[in-house]
Scaffold this active site. Structure first.
Site, PDB file in Angstrom:
ATOM      1  CD  GLU A 175      56.236  45.177  37.748  1.00  0.00           C
ATOM      2  OE1 GLU A 175      56.064  46.385  37.969  1.00  0.00           O
ATOM      3  OE2 GLU A 175      57.045  44.484  38.396  1.00  0.00           O
ATOM      4  CD  GLU A 230      61.566  40.651  37.891  1.00  0.00           C
ATOM      5  OE1 GLU A 230      61.355  41.242  38.967  1.00  0.00           O
ATOM      6  OE2 GLU A 230      61.282  41.148  36.782  1.00  0.00           O
TER       7      GLU A 230
HETATM    8  C1  XIL Z   1      64.164  46.336  40.847  1.00  0.00           C
HETATM    9  C2  XIL Z   1      65.677  46.343  41.032  1.00  0.00           C
HETATM   10  O1  XIL Z   1      66.057  45.122  41.627  1.00  0.00           O
HETATM   11  C3  XIL Z   1      66.078  47.504  41.923  1.00  0.00           C
HETATM   12  O2  XIL Z   1      67.492  47.632  41.948  1.00  0.00           O
HETATM   13  C4  XIL Z   1      65.470  48.809  41.402  1.00  0.00           C
HETATM   14  O3  XIL Z   1      65.760  49.857  42.307  1.00  0.00           O
HETATM   15  C5  XIL Z   1      63.973  48.681  41.219  1.00  0.00           C
HETATM   16  O4  XIL Z   1      63.705  47.576  40.365  1.00  0.00           O
HETATM   17  N1  XIL Z   1      59.975  43.925  39.219  1.00  0.00           N
HETATM   18  C6  XIL Z   1      60.826  44.068  38.143  1.00  0.00           C
HETATM   19  C7  XIL Z   1      62.253  44.443  38.377  1.00  0.00           C
HETATM   20  O5  XIL Z   1      60.433  43.778  37.008  1.00  0.00           O
HETATM   21  O6  XIL Z   1      62.749  45.252  37.332  1.00  0.00           O
HETATM   22  C8  XIL Z   1      62.431  45.145  39.686  1.00  0.00           C
HETATM   23  O7  XIL Z   1      63.827  45.341  39.892  1.00  0.00           O
HETATM   24  C9  XIL Z   1      61.808  44.345  40.802  1.00  0.00           C
HETATM   25  C10 XIL Z   1      60.320  44.178  40.599  1.00  0.00           C
END
Ligand code: XIL
Length: 302
Positions: free
Chosen positions: A127, A235
């Site tokens: 990101e 994701e």
């Molecule tokens: C999220 C997790 O799912 C949560 O448990 C945590 O509180 C915050 O992070 N982008 C990403 C992930 O790359 O690491 C994130 O995961 C969601 C968005």
């Protein structure tokens, strides 16, 4: 094939999920994980705040539990994530540029060294670009103090730390063709032309009514693949329910399968009840670990 992992394997792909260490002791959670998935991504346990809460002091307990579990089941592991502005301990942000550069490289070496040879793909940088039309880099301690070159430096350090791991850049709202994905595309193209080591681009693919599955998803994955990198859906979760949600999941699987360099897909959790979208139902298994229509859709698309 009658599981996600075996069906994906039949297509030469992995099918993974995010996993939280604190749920591994729940019998239904572990049974569903072990039966269905061929890759795991620690949901939070490899992030900087979890692994190096103070400078030079590494803690791998929770991440090791996930890696040990995965290996005992013959699953692969994705590493997530080495350099990210979020879930970053405050000590990192208070370093000056020279110390920050050293700390970033030490962090990469610490994590990748501990798991050397055990991770199929690492999200080296996560990101780093802003949302919206500017195509600009996102403000972070790394960007603000080290400039654009921090990304290249992170990848070079990562290649040396574990030459067997695929090195990925990972982001969201880059799933379709838009200004943000164009900016990532330009970076990857530049890296490939200059020999900066990058092997893959991760597309987070968090979809909802504001950010639906893009109609040019396949086209976008393909243009990155055509730069000479693998692409991975990293994701995946899709808000909704029933047949509409199932149809959206079908689109995602079909897009990946249509791109030969799309090497696998990861959903962002096993069960709706533990989704980071706390009020939503974006995953393939409901809160009782029953298979949803979205599950059936994915299995038949694979
Ligand atoms: C999220 C997790 O799912 C949560 O448990 C945590 O509180 C915050 O992070 N982008 C990403 C992930 O790359 O690491 C994130 O995961 C969601 C968005």
């Amino acid at each position: 094939a009658d599981t996600l992992g075996s069906a994906a394997a039949g297509q030469g792909r992995y099918f993974g999920t995010a996993v939280a260490a604190n749920h591994l002791g729940e019998a239904d959670y572990a049974a569903t994980l072990d039966r269905e998935f061929s890759s795991v991504t620690p949901e939070n346990e490899m992030k900087w705040d979890a692994t190096e809460p103070s400078r030079g002091t590494f803690s791998f307990g929770s991440a090791d539990r996930i890696v040990d579990h995965a290996q005992s089941q013959g699953m692969d592991v994705r590493g997530h994530t080495l350099v990210w502005h979020s879930q970053l301990p405050s000590w990192v942000g208070s370093l000056g540029a020279s110390d920050l550069r050293t700390a970033m490289n030490d962090h990469i070496n610490g994590l990748m060294g501990h798991y050397k040879g055990e991770i199929h793909s690492w999200d080296v940088v996560n990101e780093a670009f802003q949302d919206g039309g500017s195509g600009a880099r996102r403000s972070s301690p790394f960007q603000d103090k080290l400039g654009n070159g921090f990304i290249e430096e992170a990848f070079r350090t990562a290649r040396a730390a574990d030459p067997a791991a695929k090195l990925c850049y990972n982001d969201y709202n880059t799933d379709g063709v838009n200004a943000k994905s164009n900016a990532v595309y330009d970076m990857v193209k530049d890296f490939k032309s200059r020999g900066v080591p990058i092997d893959c681009v991760g597309f987070q693919s968090h979809f909802n009514s504001n950010s639906p599955v893009p109609s040019d998803y396949r086209q976008n994955l393909q243009r990155f693949a055509d730069l000479g990198v693998d692409v991975q859906i990293t994701e995946l979760d899709i808000e909704g329910s029933g047949s509409a949600q199932a149809a959206d999941y079908t689109k995602v699987v079909e897009a990946c399968l249509a791109v030969s360099r799309c090497t696998g897909m990861t959903v962002w959790g096993v069960t709706d009840k533990y989704s980071w979208r706390s009020s939503g139902t974006p995953l393939l298994f409901d809160g009782n670990y029953s298979e949803k229509p979205a599950y059936d859709a994915v299995l038949s698309a694979l």
